[in-house]
Design a protein around this motif. Structure first.
Motif, short mmCIF file in Angstrom:
data_model
loop_
_atom_site.label_atom_id
_atom_site.label_comp_id
_atom_site.label_asym_id
_atom_site.label_seq_id
_atom_site.Cartn_x
_atom_site.Cartn_y
_atom_site.Cartn_z
N ILE A 79 -12.56 -65.46 43.02
CA ILE A 79 -12.03 -66.61 43.91
C ILE A 79 -12.02 -67.99 42.86
O ILE A 79 -12.99 -68.22 42.22
CB ILE A 79 -12.87 -66.97 45.13
CG1 ILE A 79 -12.86 -65.88 46.11
CG2 ILE A 79 -12.54 -68.39 45.75
CD1 ILE A 79 -13.77 -65.99 47.15
N THR A 80 -10.86 -68.50 42.88
CA THR A 80 -10.54 -69.89 42.14
C THR A 80 -10.12 -70.90 43.13
O THR A 80 -9.15 -70.61 43.78
CB THR A 80 -9.59 -69.49 41.02
OG1 THR A 80 -8.38 -69.20 41.72
CG2 THR A 80 -10.36 -68.39 40.19
N THR A 81 -10.83 -71.90 43.51
CA THR A 81 -10.53 -72.78 44.73
C THR A 81 -11.02 -74.14 44.56
O THR A 81 -12.19 -74.21 43.66
CB THR A 81 -10.94 -72.10 45.96
OG1 THR A 81 -10.67 -73.05 47.03
CG2 THR A 81 -12.33 -72.03 45.83
N ALA A 82 -10.62 -75.22 45.48
CA ALA A 82 -11.32 -76.40 45.48
C ALA A 82 -12.31 -76.38 46.24
O ALA A 82 -12.97 -77.59 46.41
CB ALA A 82 -9.90 -77.20 45.60
N GLU A 83 -12.56 -75.43 47.02
CA GLU A 83 -13.59 -75.66 47.97
C GLU A 83 -14.81 -75.31 47.46
O GLU A 83 -15.37 -73.84 47.06
CB GLU A 83 -13.39 -74.51 49.16
CG GLU A 83 -12.05 -74.60 49.85
CD GLU A 83 -11.85 -73.68 50.93
OE1 GLU A 83 -12.58 -72.86 51.46
OE2 GLU A 83 -10.79 -73.54 51.53
N ASP A 84 -15.72 -76.27 46.88
CA ASP A 84 -16.67 -76.12 46.17
C ASP A 84 -18.23 -76.53 46.83
O ASP A 84 -19.16 -76.43 46.04
CB ASP A 84 -16.66 -77.09 44.76
CG ASP A 84 -16.42 -78.71 45.20
OD1 ASP A 84 -16.51 -78.73 46.59
OD2 ASP A 84 -16.65 -79.22 44.25
N GLN A 85 -18.20 -76.28 48.16
CA GLN A 85 -19.54 -76.56 48.57
C GLN A 85 -20.16 -75.28 48.57
O GLN A 85 -19.83 -74.29 48.65
CB GLN A 85 -19.41 -76.87 50.18
CG GLN A 85 -18.53 -78.18 50.34
CD GLN A 85 -19.51 -79.51 49.75
OE1 GLN A 85 -20.39 -79.59 49.73
NE2 GLN A 85 -18.68 -80.16 49.06
#
Length: 222
Positions: free
Chosen positions: A77-83
């Motif tokens: 997964i490569t994403t801006a959702e970093d929580q």
């Protein structure tokens, strides 16, 4: 490896595609879930780089669909959702790794290699074929201790066959490993690459199995 990129940001997608190709992989890049599903139905991929925020839905939907099947596809997964909660959810859904944006492209390539090692036995990393030594981990091939230079696609051909020494690999599978969907492949292109490798490494390295494909001959692990 044959890698599928699912990323809707144009600049990032282009940069990732270029860097992953530089690392010696064959790459297809799409921007929506529907396009990704069509590509997965048509091509056998080794790894998928999956963004989560896509125009037609969440990448997690596709991730769950794939993990409900026996597919051996590795998924990063490569994403801006970093929580932390996002990471836990993605890994729990079946992702092999999780990389938050913005990320370093060299780190991405390293993570692809790390994920690939989990799917490939370590005993396959070094092979000896007569006086030829193939180091798959370092992407290095020597003959009588002299390094032989191969182009990216010549190496891809050797690596594909070396991963399963003695097993016949079809022409179609070789095309999948060497070319992306956007490439035009001539009717004798694979034969040309086989001929080039034979000239560099010897005619006995690759055997033609008429009507079925090619295989790496006389391989043994050192």
């Amino acid at each position: 490896m044959r890698i599928l990129i699912v990323e809707d940001e144009p600049h990032l997608g282009a940069a990732v595609q270029e860097r992953v190709r530089q690392a010696g992989h064959t790459v297809d890049w799409f921007t929506t879930l529907d396009e990704a599903r069509a590509a997965l139905a048509a091509v056998s991929y080794d790894c998928m780089l999956l963004d989560l925020g896509l125009p037609d839905g969440s990448g997690r939907t596709l991730l769950r669909e794939i993990r409900r099947t026996p597919s051996p596809l590795s998924i990063l997964i490569t994403t801006a959702e970093d929580q932390i909660s996002d990471r836990i959810a993605g890994l729990s859904d079946g992702a092999d790794d999780y990389l938050a944006k913005p990320y370093d492209l060299d780190e991405l390539v390293a993570r692809i290699a790390a994920v690939a090692r989990r799917y490939r036995p370590l005993t396959d990393n070094r092979l000896t074929v007569g006086d030829i030594e193939i180091d798959l981990a370092r992407k290095r091939l020597t003959r009588n201790h002299q390094t032989i230079d191969l182009t990216a696609r010549e190496w891809a051909l050797v690596e594909l066959l070396a991963r399963r020494p003695g097993a016949v690999c079809s022409r179609e599978r070789i095309e999948d490993a060497l070319y992306s969907l956007e490439d035009e492949v001539g009717s004798n292109t694979i034969e040309v690459f086989v001929s080039r490798v034979r000239k560099k490494l010897g005619a006995d390295l690759i055997r033609t199995v008429r009507g079925r494909g090619y295989c790496l001959e006389h391989s043994q692990t050192p």
